[in-house]
Design an enzyme around this catalytic site. Structure first.
Site, mmCIF file in Angstrom:
data_model
loop_
_atom_site.group_PDB
_atom_site.id
_atom_site.type_symbol
_atom_site.label_atom_id
_atom_site.label_comp_id
_atom_site.label_asym_id
_atom_site.label_seq_id
_atom_site.Cartn_x
_atom_site.Cartn_y
_atom_site.Cartn_z
ATOM 1 N N LYS A 102 0.528 -1.346 0.043
ATOM 2 C CA LYS A 102 0.015 -0.089 0.208
ATOM 3 C C LYS A 102 0.900 1.234 0.017
ATOM 4 C CE LYS A 102 -4.350 -1.710 0.459
ATOM 5 N NZ LYS A 102 -4.174 -2.989 1.165
ATOM 6 N N GLU A 124 -9.928 6.003 3.007
ATOM 7 C CA GLU A 124 -10.557 4.879 3.653
ATOM 8 C C GLU A 124 -9.502 3.759 4.009
ATOM 9 O OE1 GLU A 124 -10.111 5.036 0.540
ATOM 10 O OE2 GLU A 124 -9.452 2.928 0.171
ATOM 11 N N SER A 391 1.819 -9.605 -0.606
ATOM 12 C CA SER A 391 1.518 -8.342 -0.620
ATOM 13 C C SER A 391 1.636 -7.679 0.964
ATOM 14 C CB SER A 391 0.062 -7.939 -1.029
ATOM 15 O OG SER A 391 -0.761 -8.862 -0.409
#
Ligand SMILES: *Cc1c(COP(=O)(O)O)cnc(C)c1O
Length: 409
Positions: A102, A124, A391
């Site tokens: 991210k 969010e 990830s």
């Protein structure tokens, strides 16, 4: 009906999306009029930034010095031995600062916001990983940061709530509906409509209205670019398969994009199978969904006969969303990206297996990809090569898993 080959003699990954954000019949812009100007302003600013060597160099610098790129491509030797077939490599996005892929996107969008003169950031978050990455990027660049998070997710990921607050972000709990990601996005959109002049909305996945799906994809392309170089260096050839988990689809498209035109490379996105493919018990949009519009985007989504969004469930908050990124829907139609799902039970088992065999605790989201990779490695011969996008790291999940395993005994 024309065959896919007649329709598309050559797949050009750079021709997508079109100027209005369409990936074939998917994507687009579906927002209230008050947000159109903001999206157009963002699209224009990004169009300039993406071709500006100064912006790109600055971003590369921060990705290296702050986020920790490049990440290793790691040969999972014991997991490979355990399966007895194809070699499994892990793209170690879990080693990035804040613990997941991210940060690639959060850093880039924060930099873009600064360029646009926006001093306030909203975001969010589901699992909390995007919120943490955004909070970190905002702290670094001195930007005000407000993160919307479903109240149920705040409970599931209490540690990430604390991390965000430590880094100076304000976390606003959302009590509406299912109290998860969908409601958090609604609140963020509401905030953006009200404060659009001062505020940039850092959306956390390859989803939403144009230019977000394209922009977020671009900011994660570095994953596949590095992986391609790394696998060529250590194996001397391209991989046979790429496997990544798919929430909105950002880590997956980040890995896949660089390989889309390499016909010999099979790609599989793995969705959240939850308790199995029954209404309200999973988040496998391609297994149980159909075409619709949700939160600014036309795509595959889980809905009832009247088009109301169905409840979703997954053991991993980061995959628990009713819709999937439009680019994935497009490539699935073309037969270029396949989709599978992993159930909560499979994920809990593999979470422990990977930890025990490799000394790597994977995020529950990433573990979905591992479940599928293990199935594939077992049926492929030893000369085959699989790359799994790891990830994120699972530190955020250990408390939840401990509770789940405890109650299973
Ligand atoms: C958020 C998250 C995901 C799911 O989001 P995508 O946009 O589909 O990548 C997957 N893995 C981790 C570790 C995450 O934090």
């Amino acid at each position: 009906m024309p065959t896919v080959a007649e329709e598309a003699p050559r797949l050009d990954r750079f021709s997508l999306p079109d100027a209005a954000g369409h990936f074939g019949g998917y994507g687009g812009v579906f927002v209230p009029e008050t947000l159109m100007t903001a999206l157009q302003e963002l699209a224009a600013a990004y169009e300039v930034a993406r071709k500006d060597p100064v912006f790109l160099a600055e971003l590369r610098h921060h990705l290296k010095e702050f986020a920790g790129r490049p990440t290793p491509l790691y040969f999972a030797e014991r997991l490979t031995q355990h399966c007895g077939g194809a070699k499994i490599y892990l793209k170690r996005e879990d080693l990035l600062h804040t613990g997941a892929h991210k940060i690639n996107n959060a850093l880039a969008q924060a930099l873009l916001a600064k360029r646009m003169g926006k001093k306030r950031i909203i975001a969010e978050t589901g699992a909390g990983q995007h919120g943490v990455a955004t909070a970190a990027a905002c702290a670094k660049f001195g930007l005000e940061c407000v993160v919307y998070m479903g109240a149920h997710d705040m409970e599931r990921q209490a540690l990430n709530v604390f991390r965000m607050r430590l880094m100076g972000a304000e976390v606003r709990g959302v009590e509406a509906g299912q109290k998860t990601l969908k409601e958090a996005i609604n609140e963020a959109m509401r905030d953006w409509v009200t404060n659009v002049r001062s505020t940039h909305y850092i959306l956390g996945t390859a989803y939403g209205s144009h230019p977000y799906p394209m922009m977020v994809r671009d900011f994660h392309r570095v994953i596949g670019q590095e992986a391609k170089e790394q696998i060529l260096a250590c194996e001397g050839r391209l991989p046979d398969e790429l496997i990544a988990c798919v929430g909105g689809g950002s880590n997956a498209i980040g890995l896949f994009f660089e390989f889309l035109e390499d016909a010999g490379v099979k790609m599989t996105g793995v969705e959240a199978g939850g308790h199995g493919i029954k209404r309200g018990e999973h988040a496998a949009r391609f297994a149980g969904g159909r075409l619709g519009v949700l939160q600014g985007c036309k795509t595959f989504l889980l809905q009832d006969a009247e088009g109301q969004i169905e409840l979703t469930h997954s053991v991993s908050a980061g995959l628990d969303y009713a819709a999937v990124g439009p680019e994935h829907a497009f490539y699935r139609d073309r037969g270029r990206i396949d989709f599978a799902y992993a159930t909560d039970d499979e994920v809990l088992e593999t979470f422990q297996l990977c930890s025990r065999l490799e000394g790597i605790i994977p995020a529950l989201e990433s573990t979905h990809a591992l479940v599928h990779a293990i199935k594939r490695a077992k049926v492929l011969s030893k000369d085959k090569v699989i790359i799994v996008n790891l990830s994120g790291r699972g530190d955020k999940d250990v408390q939840q898993v401990a509770a789940l395993l405890g109650s299973a005994k």
